[in-house]
Design an enzyme around this catalytic site. Structure first.
Site, PDB file in Angstrom:
ATOM      1  N   LYS A 112       0.821  -1.184  -0.184  1.00 37.91           N
ATOM      2  CA  LYS A 112      -0.091   0.080  -0.108  1.00 37.91           C
ATOM      3  C   LYS A 112       0.881   1.087  -0.047  1.00 37.91           C
ATOM      4  O   LYS A 112       1.842   1.382   0.824  1.00 37.91           O
ATOM      5  CB  LYS A 112      -1.045  -0.064   1.228  1.00 37.91           C
ATOM      6  CG  LYS A 112      -1.951   1.074   1.320  1.00 37.91           C
ATOM      7  CD  LYS A 112      -2.969   0.786   2.418  1.00 37.91           C
ATOM      8  CE  LYS A 112      -4.200   1.762   2.484  1.00 37.91           C
ATOM      9  NZ  LYS A 112      -4.928   1.520   3.637  1.00 37.91           N
TER      10      LYS A 112
ATOM     11  N   SER B 158      -9.963   1.391   2.478  1.00 46.71           N
ATOM     12  CA  SER B 158      -8.958   2.276   1.645  1.00 46.71           C
ATOM     13  C   SER B 158      -7.696   1.306   0.801  1.00 46.71           C
ATOM     14  O   SER B 158      -7.374   2.021  -0.177  1.00 46.71           O
ATOM     15  CB  SER B 158      -8.337   3.112   2.511  1.00 46.71           C
ATOM     16  OG  SER B 158      -7.317   2.964   3.431  1.00 46.71           O
TER      17      SER B 158
ATOM     18  N   SER C  86      -9.859  -0.942   6.745  1.00 47.52           N
ATOM     19  CA  SER C  86      -9.364  -0.741   5.218  1.00 47.52           C
ATOM     20  C   SER C  86      -8.714  -1.822   4.793  1.00 47.52           C
ATOM     21  O   SER C  86      -8.154  -1.934   3.613  1.00 47.52           O
ATOM     22  CB  SER C  86      -8.516   0.470   5.240  1.00 47.52           C
ATOM     23  OG  SER C  86      -9.427   1.509   5.049  1.00 47.52           O
TER      24      SER C  86
END
Ligand code: GLN
Length: 476
Positions: A79, A154, A178
């Site tokens: 990420k 996310s 997330s």
């Protein structure tokens, strides 16, 4: 279109260690898959093909030298809120444009030590604020199962990368859901560890009392191996648990005979009927496998969302104060320093980040602090007590991960509250600091993946993974 069949990370690493395949060959295969579909899906903010090839060649040398690498040659996606030395790290925000961290996050160095090969930095909602990846400054990621739908967020890029076979494993961060929510929407495994179980050093902070780094994988065993590789005490994170996390891989096959499973009403109420049907099926499968399944309740959990949307923005408003045009990335000049700050922040942050900063600043302001932030912290305590009470009777809790399957682009982006509701079932574990995992459990509406969520008390990772593995086995 569904996921291409790929070997698990465990199988890949074993074949690289045994010399049956080279890490270089494995990375080329994944880069080819990326080349075929990345322009459609946009899982990555930054692809690291050259670095990955070089890293794979080094892994082959280490294998030849006899090093026993647990993740030998396994392609991993990160990420883009995890710091990577010399490699752009953007949090999908314009405000970090051009910034290259001078150091690696602890989880990144640990992956490299274990022989994993980083293939790229994945897309996310700006500063991890969102549930669909639509808040990225660089455009959304698409769901590999249906490109007209969101991958969740996310960590949508990480979830999509694993679902599309771009990487065997990925890391995300989970502040309110997330990792688990996009895992559910993309049909992969996603896990949030006990707070303090995985180092946050080098994870760009959103809400520090809630943030945790955790694994994405296509199987429970792969997620377990990845967690063991990244977990453990880190003196560079002052909230890191001194003894680290208990091991999870060894108990995976132990089964669930006698395990007490509570189906938590508040972690199902309000979810769509297709999702509900899969949670019921999971509960029945665990009972068939010998678990004792009963109803459970966390009465205060219904207030979790409201508490989270005060605590998380409050912490974010403080954490994001550092992006001032002086120390990182973007600078928009002004006549004096105040004007420079204002212009930089106005141009650098997107609408959702600005909304959170304003909410958080308001909640923390003198005169309102106790009524908002203080009240939210009291609710947090009530939720922790509800969990303590539930875990007197149960070893794990079961619920839905997300209320719906993957939704179409734009379906919730005009209404922040409906988007916030995507995390209603995942937030309680963050508020309590407990571990939780989303396991793909068949499909719901339009043949889209559904995830079921297993929750455990702090340091309950071994039983959490045992139950998750039993659920996975029950599908085959
Ligand atoms: N979707 C939630 C939010 O927008 C959770 C995000 C996260 O876990 N990083 O804050």
């Amino acid at each position: 279109m569904t996921t291409p069949a790929t070997a698990t990370a465990v199988a890949l690493a074993a074949s690289v260690r045994a010399g049956e395949r080279s890490a270089v060959e494995v990375v080329e295969e994944h880069l080819a898959r990326i080349a075929a579909r990345e322009s459609e899906l946009h899982a990555f903010n930054h692809l690291m093909a050259g670095d990955a090839r070089a890293a794979a060649a080094r892994v082959d040398e280490r294998v030849a030298a006899g090093e026993g690498l647990p993740l030998a040659g396994v392609p991993v996606a990160l990420k883009d809120n995890l710091c990577t030395r010399g490699v752009p790290t953007t949090c999908s925000s314009r405000i970090l444009e051009g910034w290259r961290p001078p150091y690696d996050a602890t989880v990144v160095s640990r992956l490299q030590r274990a022989g994993a090969v980083v293939v790229g930095k994945t897309n996310l909602d700006e500063f991890a604020m969102g549930s669909s990846t639509e808040n990225s400054a660089f455009g959304p990621t698409r769901n590999p199962h249906d490109p007209s739908r969101v991958p969740g967020g996310s960590s949508g890029g990480s979830a999509a990368a694993v679902a599309a076979g771009f990487a065997s494993l990925a890391l995300g961060s989970d502040t309110g859901g997330s990792i688990r929510q996009p895992a559910a929407l993309c049909g992969v495994v996603g896990m949030k560890p006990t707070y303090g179980g995985v180092s946050r050093y080098g994870l760009i902070a959103f809400a520090s009392s809630l943030d945790q780094v955790g694994p994405f994988a296509s199987t429970v065993e792969d997620a377990a191996v990845l967690l063991e590789a990244i977990g453990g005490h880190d003196p560079r994170d002052s909230t890191s648990i001194p003894g680290g996390l208990p091991g999870v891989v060894d108990g995976l096959a132990a089964g669930v005979e006698g395990v007490r499973v509570g189906v938590a009403r508040e972690l199902i109420d309000g979810c769509d009927t297709d999702v509900r049907a899969r949670v019921d099926a999971a509960a029945a499968a665990l009972a068939d496998a010998g678990a004792k399944v009963e109803d459970a309740s966390l009465p205060s959990a219904v207030h979790g969302l409201s508490a989270y949307y005060l605590i998380a923005p409050a912490e974010a408003s403080s954490n994001l104060a550092r992006y001032d045009g002086v120390r990182y990335g973007l600078r928009v000049d002004g006549d004096d320093i105040t004007e420079m700050y204002t212009r930089t922040r106005a141009a650098g942050f997107g609408a959702e980040v600005k909304r959170r900063i304003m909410l958080g600043t308001y909640a923390l302001s003198a005169g309102y602090y106790d009524a908002y932030y203080g009240q939210a912290q009291r609710v947090r305590t009530l939720i922790i007590r509800d969990f303590e009470r539930a875990y007197e009777s149960f070893d794990v809790l079961l619920g839905a991960t997300a209320p719906t399957v993957a939704f179409p682009f734009g379906a919730k982006s005009e209404n922040p509250l409906s988007m916030y509701l995507s995390d209603v079932f995942t937030i309680p574990s963050n508020l309590a600091g407990h571990p939780a995992i989303s396991v793909p459990y068949g499909t719901g509406a339009d043949e889209l993946p559904v995830g079921v969520q297993v929750l455990a008390p702090a340091l309950g990772e071994p039983v959490l993974f045992r139950v998750a593995a039993a659920l996975e086995r029950s599908l085959t």
